[in-house]
Scaffold this motif. Structure first.
Motif, mmCIF file in Angstrom:
data_model
loop_
_atom_site.group_PDB
_atom_site.id
_atom_site.type_symbol
_atom_site.label_atom_id
_atom_site.label_comp_id
_atom_site.label_asym_id
_atom_site.label_seq_id
_atom_site.Cartn_x
_atom_site.Cartn_y
_atom_site.Cartn_z
ATOM 1 N N LYS A 1 22.676 -2.559 25.248
ATOM 2 C CA LYS A 1 23.147 -3.819 24.564
ATOM 3 C C LYS A 1 24.583 -4.346 25.231
ATOM 4 N N PRO A 2 25.025 -5.166 25.670
ATOM 5 C CA PRO A 2 26.161 -5.795 26.335
ATOM 6 C C PRO A 2 27.423 -5.011 25.927
ATOM 7 N N GLU A 3 27.617 -4.976 24.588
ATOM 8 C CA GLU A 3 28.945 -4.498 24.077
ATOM 9 C C GLU A 3 29.019 -3.136 23.891
ATOM 10 N N CYS A 4 27.766 -2.351 24.311
ATOM 11 C CA CYS A 4 27.924 -1.016 24.410
ATOM 12 C C CYS A 4 27.757 -0.370 25.765
ATOM 13 N N LEU A 5 27.756 -1.128 26.980
ATOM 14 C CA LEU A 5 27.796 -0.407 28.084
ATOM 15 C C LEU A 5 28.844 0.692 28.529
ATOM 16 N N ASP A 6 29.995 0.072 28.110
ATOM 17 C CA ASP A 6 31.273 1.434 28.286
ATOM 18 C C ASP A 6 30.698 2.456 27.516
ATOM 19 N N ALA A 7 30.562 2.497 26.423
ATOM 20 C CA ALA A 7 30.220 3.670 25.471
ATOM 21 C C ALA A 7 28.825 4.449 26.173
ATOM 22 N N TYR A 8 27.930 3.566 26.497
ATOM 23 C CA TYR A 8 26.676 4.189 27.179
ATOM 24 C C TYR A 8 27.314 5.088 28.448
ATOM 25 N N ASN A 9 27.944 4.393 29.260
ATOM 26 C CA ASN A 9 28.310 5.199 30.404
ATOM 27 C C ASN A 9 29.365 6.479 30.275
ATOM 28 N N LYS A 10 30.128 6.389 29.148
ATOM 29 C CA LYS A 10 30.997 7.297 28.748
ATOM 30 C C LYS A 10 30.072 8.463 28.185
ATOM 31 N N LEU A 11 29.134 8.241 27.537
ATOM 32 C CA LEU A 11 28.319 9.147 26.635
ATOM 33 C C LEU A 11 27.478 9.836 27.909
ATOM 34 N N CYS A 12 26.896 9.099 28.880
ATOM 35 C CA CYS A 12 25.923 9.835 29.815
ATOM 36 C C CYS A 12 26.842 10.661 30.652
ATOM 37 N N GLN A 13 27.986 10.162 31.111
ATOM 38 C CA GLN A 13 28.890 11.189 31.921
ATOM 39 C C GLN A 13 29.507 12.415 31.248
ATOM 40 N N GLU A 14 29.513 12.433 30.128
ATOM 41 C CA GLU A 14 30.053 13.547 29.218
ATOM 42 C C GLU A 14 28.884 14.404 29.038
ATOM 43 N N VAL A 15 27.487 13.902 28.825
ATOM 44 C CA VAL A 15 26.493 14.881 28.418
ATOM 45 C C VAL A 15 25.490 15.254 29.569
ATOM 46 N N LEU A 16 25.266 14.277 30.426
ATOM 47 C CA LEU A 16 24.224 14.605 31.428
ATOM 48 C C LEU A 16 24.680 15.758 32.415
ATOM 49 N N PRO A 17 25.707 16.064 32.705
ATOM 50 C CA PRO A 17 26.047 16.933 33.634
ATOM 51 C C PRO A 17 25.895 18.460 32.908
ATOM 52 N N LYS A 18 26.346 18.376 31.806
ATOM 53 C CA LYS A 18 26.012 19.693 30.943
ATOM 54 C C LYS A 18 24.875 20.151 30.945
ATOM 55 N N ILE A 19 24.082 19.121 30.745
ATOM 56 C CA ILE A 19 22.385 19.631 30.434
ATOM 57 C C ILE A 19 21.785 19.977 31.620
ATOM 58 N N HIS A 20 21.903 18.854 32.663
ATOM 59 C CA HIS A 20 21.055 19.071 33.825
ATOM 60 C C HIS A 20 21.552 19.901 34.912
ATOM 61 N N GLU A 21 22.762 20.139 34.904
ATOM 62 C CA GLU A 21 23.205 21.236 35.942
ATOM 63 C C GLU A 21 23.093 22.599 35.629
ATOM 64 N N GLU A 22 22.486 22.826 34.529
ATOM 65 C CA GLU A 22 22.355 24.284 33.998
ATOM 66 C C GLU A 22 21.070 24.884 34.975
ATOM 67 N N LYS A 23 21.133 26.123 35.427
ATOM 68 C CA LYS A 23 20.251 26.483 36.464
ATOM 69 C C LYS A 23 18.729 26.767 35.922
ATOM 70 N N HIS A 24 18.762 27.029 34.566
ATOM 71 C CA HIS A 24 17.311 27.238 33.912
ATOM 72 C C HIS A 24 16.692 25.929 33.791
ATOM 73 N N TYR A 25 17.090 24.697 33.970
ATOM 74 C CA TYR A 25 16.686 23.550 34.025
ATOM 75 C C TYR A 25 16.005 23.329 35.562
ATOM 76 N N PRO A 26 14.870 23.106 36.010
ATOM 77 C CA PRO A 26 14.437 23.019 37.517
ATOM 78 C C PRO A 26 14.450 21.500 37.698
ATOM 79 N N CYS A 27 15.589 20.752 37.367
ATOM 80 C CA CYS A 27 15.639 19.271 37.808
ATOM 81 C C CYS A 27 17.167 18.995 38.386
#
Length: 259
Positions: A55-81
């Motif tokens: 949603k156009p009005e949500c893009l900044d919030a979407y980017n902020k959310l992804c930048q906060e959460v995705l590294p914490k989840i997918h950089e864990e060693k027990h996730y093979p991705c």
């Protein structure tokens, strides 16, 4: 009669055309699955391409959310991705996010990650909050072409171009044969990032990912290819294989390994 014969042959699928044998190595697709003939054999990585229309009005919030959460989840060693790259589309469809993931170990790794994420409360909350910001989303599972570079992290700043091709069914082998030669014309400036073809999702899709310093550099590099003997011939013979094509110019997010 000669003219009528030429028209008739042009209307048949290119894989039945005798002309292609003059220019490319002919592969009998009945001997093996296309994925086994075209993909890297030394690795078993599977890639996932996610495209989110925000949603156009949500893009900044979407980017902020992804930048906060995705590294914490997918950089864990027990996730093979691993996150290969994450971008916003700059030119092309607007208010769009593009994510590219690598699963080391193929489908078993994908299944392991999905199973673990279903048990991850933080990820569950992330998906719920993210879902409220989206208009639509789609994904594809991809394999790498054997003749393309392995996508590895790179320093920026760069812009990225994702060129997506919808091929005519039955022409993937022919595309691979031509591009195994064509990629050599596009290596001089280190612009080639990765090349993929779909396995699940929209089929007979090819994605080429390129990196450039800016739009003018992109124009200069692409124009220079036409001065190399042989490039024009390869373009001429690949164009008839395409049903649709799309170009996205993308800007990487701060968390993207491809900068």
């Amino acid at each position: 009669l000669i003219c009528r014969g030429l028209v008739s042959s042009a209307s048949r699928p290119r894989e039945d055309s005798w002309l292609k044998s003059l220019f490319v190595r002919k592969v009998d697709p009945r001997k093996d699955a296309h994925s086994n003939l075209l993909a890297k054999r030394e690795t078993s990585s599977l890639y996932k391409l996610q495209i989110h229309n925000v949603k156009p009005e949500c893009l900044d919030a979407y980017n902020k959310l992804c930048q906060e959460v995705l590294p914490k989840i997918h950089e864990e060693k027990h996730y093979p991705c691993a996150l290969v790259g994450t971008w916003n589309t700059w030119y092309g469809e607007q208010d769009q996010a593009v994510h590219l993931w690598r699963y080391e170990g193929g489908y078993p790794a994908l299944n392991e990650v999905m199973s673990k994420l279903r048990q991850n409360k933080e990820f569950t909350e992330f998906r719920k909050e993210r879902g409220n910001m989206l208009l639509s989303r789609k994904n594809q599972l991809l394999l790498e072409f054997s003749f393309w570079n392995e996508p590895v992290p790179r320093e920026g700043p760069n812009i990225y171009e994702l060129r997506s091709y919808q091929l005519r069914p039955g022409t993937m082998i022919e595309w691979g044969n031509y591009w195994a030669r064509a990629i050599r014309f596009r290596q001089d400036n280190n612009e080639a990032v990765g090349g993929f073809f779909s396995q699940i999702g929209q089929l007979y899709m090819v994605h080429h990912l390129w990196a450039y310093r800016d739009l003018q550099t992109r124009e200069d590099i692409r124009n220079a290819a036409w001065h190399k003997p042989g490039w024009d011939e390869l373009v001429y013979y690949t164009v008839p294989l395409i049903q649709e094509m799309e170009s996205r110019i993308m800007i990487p997010l701060k968390i993207s390994p491809l900068q």
